[in-house]
Design a protein around this motif. Structure first.
Motif, PDB file in Angstrom:
ATOM      1  N   PRO A 127      64.497  13.195 -62.921  1.00 23.84           N
ATOM      2  CA  PRO A 127      64.879  11.882 -63.455  1.00 23.84           C
ATOM      3  C   PRO A 127      65.496  10.994 -62.364  1.00 23.84           C
ATOM      4  N   ASP A 128      65.450   9.695 -62.586  1.00 24.25           N
ATOM      5  CA  ASP A 128      66.100   8.756 -61.672  1.00 24.25           C
ATOM      6  C   ASP A 128      67.561   9.133 -61.507  1.00 24.25           C
ATOM      7  N   LYS A 129      68.083   8.875 -60.334  1.00 23.51           N
ATOM      8  CA  LYS A 129      69.493   9.101 -59.992  1.00 23.51           C
ATOM      9  C   LYS A 129      69.893  10.577 -60.015  1.00 23.51           C
ATOM     10  N   SER A 130      68.915  11.474 -59.814  1.00 24.18           N
ATOM     11  CA  SER A 130      69.211  12.910 -59.742  1.00 24.18           C
ATOM     12  C   SER A 130      69.808  13.290 -58.394  1.00 24.18           C
ATOM     13  N   PHE A 131      69.631  12.425 -57.382  1.00 26.84           N
ATOM     14  CA  PHE A 131      70.043  12.757 -56.021  1.00 26.84           C
ATOM     15  C   PHE A 131      70.952  11.666 -55.456  1.00 26.84           C
ATOM     16  N   ASP A 132      71.870  12.102 -54.606  1.00 29.05           N
ATOM     17  CA  ASP A 132      72.730  11.147 -53.904  1.00 29.05           C
ATOM     18  C   ASP A 132      71.991  10.515 -52.735  1.00 29.05           C
ATOM     19  N   PHE A 133      71.118  11.310 -52.098  1.00 25.08           N
ATOM     20  CA  PHE A 133      70.338  10.834 -50.954  1.00 25.08           C
ATOM     21  C   PHE A 133      68.914  11.348 -51.060  1.00 25.08           C
ATOM     22  N   ILE A 134      67.959  10.509 -50.676  1.00 21.19           N
ATOM     23  CA  ILE A 134      66.567  10.928 -50.526  1.00 21.19           C
ATOM     24  C   ILE A 134      66.249  10.716 -49.056  1.00 21.19           C
ATOM     25  N   VAL A 135      65.817  11.792 -48.395  1.00 23.44           N
ATOM     26  CA  VAL A 135      65.570  11.753 -46.956  1.00 23.44           C
ATOM     27  C   VAL A 135      64.151  12.212 -46.651  1.00 23.44           C
ATOM     28  N   SER A 136      63.687  11.859 -45.476  1.00 23.52           N
ATOM     29  CA  SER A 136      62.388  12.301 -45.000  1.00 23.52           C
ATOM     30  C   SER A 136      62.352  12.105 -43.500  1.00 23.52           C
ATOM     31  N   LEU A 137      61.811  13.061 -42.805  1.00 23.02           N
ATOM     32  CA  LEU A 137      61.733  12.935 -41.346  1.00 23.02           C
ATOM     33  C   LEU A 137      60.466  12.200 -40.906  1.00 23.02           C
ATOM     34  N   ASP A 138      59.310  12.607 -41.380  1.00 22.62           N
ATOM     35  CA  ASP A 138      58.054  12.038 -40.875  1.00 22.62           C
ATOM     36  C   ASP A 138      57.037  11.737 -41.963  1.00 22.62           C
ATOM     37  N   PHE A 139      57.426  11.806 -43.174  1.00 21.32           N
ATOM     38  CA  PHE A 139      56.517  11.705 -44.307  1.00 21.32           C
ATOM     39  C   PHE A 139      55.737  10.389 -44.363  1.00 21.32           C
ATOM     40  N   LEU A 140      56.398   9.268 -44.206  1.00 21.66           N
ATOM     41  CA  LEU A 140      55.729   7.969 -44.387  1.00 21.66           C
ATOM     42  C   LEU A 140      54.585   7.735 -43.405  1.00 21.66           C
ATOM     43  N   GLY A 141      54.627   8.370 -42.262  1.00 19.13           N
ATOM     44  CA  GLY A 141      53.548   8.233 -41.288  1.00 19.13           C
ATOM     45  C   GLY A 141      52.242   8.844 -41.746  1.00 19.13           C
ATOM     46  N   HIS A 142      52.270   9.647 -42.800  1.00 21.01           N
ATOM     47  CA  HIS A 142      51.067  10.296 -43.308  1.00 21.01           C
ATOM     48  C   HIS A 142      50.412   9.519 -44.445  1.00 21.01           C
ATOM     49  N   LEU A 143      50.976   8.374 -44.787  1.00 17.89           N
ATOM     50  CA  LEU A 143      50.464   7.598 -45.916  1.00 17.89           C
ATOM     51  C   LEU A 143      49.699   6.372 -45.452  1.00 17.89           C
ATOM     52  N   GLU A 144      48.648   6.040 -46.203  1.00 23.09           N
ATOM     53  CA  GLU A 144      47.939   4.799 -45.944  1.00 23.09           C
ATOM     54  C   GLU A 144      48.852   3.635 -46.324  1.00 23.09           C
ATOM     55  N   ASN A 145      48.771   2.554 -45.593  1.00 23.71           N
ATOM     56  CA  ASN A 145      49.637   1.398 -45.831  1.00 23.71           C
ATOM     57  C   ASN A 145      49.547   0.873 -47.256  1.00 23.71           C
ATOM     58  N   GLU A 146      48.359   0.897 -47.845  1.00 26.19           N
ATOM     59  CA  GLU A 146      48.191   0.301 -49.170  1.00 26.19           C
ATOM     60  C   GLU A 146      48.892   1.066 -50.284  1.00 26.19           C
ATOM     61  N   VAL A 147      49.347   2.313 -50.042  1.00 20.29           N
ATOM     62  CA  VAL A 147      50.048   3.056 -51.092  1.00 20.29           C
ATOM     63  C   VAL A 147      51.505   3.340 -50.753  1.00 20.29           C
ATOM     64  N   LYS A 148      51.969   2.930 -49.590  1.00 21.33           N
ATOM     65  CA  LYS A 148      53.361   3.208 -49.207  1.00 21.33           C
ATOM     66  C   LYS A 148      54.351   2.629 -50.207  1.00 21.33           C
ATOM     67  N   ASP A 149      54.099   1.430 -50.708  1.00 18.54           N
ATOM     68  CA  ASP A 149      55.008   0.822 -51.685  1.00 18.54           C
ATOM     69  C   ASP A 149      55.142   1.683 -52.937  1.00 18.54           C
ATOM     70  N   ASN A 150      54.019   2.292 -53.399  1.00 22.04           N
ATOM     71  CA  ASN A 150      54.073   3.153 -54.580  1.00 22.04           C
ATOM     72  C   ASN A 150      54.998   4.353 -54.322  1.00 22.04           C
ATOM     73  N   TYR A 151      54.908   4.936 -53.143  1.00 20.53           N
ATOM     74  CA  TYR A 151      55.743   6.078 -52.811  1.00 20.53           C
ATOM     75  C   TYR A 151      57.215   5.669 -52.699  1.00 20.53           C
ATOM     76  N   LEU A 152      57.453   4.556 -52.038  1.00 21.07           N
ATOM     77  CA  LEU A 152      58.833   4.094 -51.893  1.00 21.07           C
ATOM     78  C   LEU A 152      59.447   3.704 -53.224  1.00 21.07           C
ATOM     79  N   GLU A 153      58.636   3.157 -54.104  1.00 18.06           N
ATOM     80  CA  GLU A 153      59.117   2.792 -55.438  1.00 18.06           C
ATOM     81  C   GLU A 153      59.569   4.036 -56.202  1.00 18.06           C
ATOM     82  N   GLU A 154      58.807   5.114 -56.090  1.00 12.24           N
ATOM     83  CA  GLU A 154      59.170   6.369 -56.763  1.00 12.24           C
ATOM     84  C   GLU A 154      60.456   6.901 -56.189  1.00 12.24           C
TER      85      GLU A 154
END
Length: 154
Positions: A127-154
């Protein structure tokens, strides 16, 4: 002894990508592609480092995350791979890893992660607000630009 298990989550959501770099490279099954990727045994982290590691970008990223996370925080590591951020356990954090690689998640649990969930990160089963921090080291570099917003929104 209570062993930690990987939680498997299959989303009902599907993101459509028009110009998939994976398809252009002949990769039709992204889950299979990442099944064995980024799975390794850990080398020294920022807590056990040698001075020369300060020139390594992986060290700098770990250091930035480590110094900005508060003690005892609940953390989601998106695209956790083998659990590189296990050093956050030294701050008493509850650490959850999410990844497409079951082998990587097995390593993350061995490295000390509290939970591991096999899922696509555009639909995290918490559920939303389950975590104090959401982190990632290199994840976003593996996504196509057109779907990055969908991932960031989640």
């Amino acid at each position: 002894m209570n062993e930690k298990k990987i939680k498997k989550y299959r989303s009902n959501k599907e993101l459509k990508v028009k110009n998939s770099i994976y398809k252009k490279l002949g990769i039709n099954d992204i889950n299979a592609f990442y099944a064995d990727r980024f799975v390794w045994n850990h080398g020294p982290n920022i807590i056990e480092h040698n001075p020369a590691s300060g020139f390594d970008i992986a060290f700098i990223k770990q250091y930035w995350i480590y110094t900005n996370i508060t003690e005892g925080a609940a953390i989601l590591d998106v695209g956790c791979g083998s659990g590189t951020l296990n050093l956050l356990k030294s701050k008493g954090c509850h650490l959850v890893g999410a990844d497409l690689s079951e082998k990587g998640l097995e390593q993350a649990l061995l490295a000390g992660y509290d939970e591991a969930v096999l899922c696509d990160s555009y639909d995290i089963p918490y559920p939303d607000k389950s975590f104090d921090f959401i982190v990632s080291l290199d994840f976003l570099g593996h996504l196509e630009n057109e779907v990055k917003d969908n991932y960031l929104e989640e």
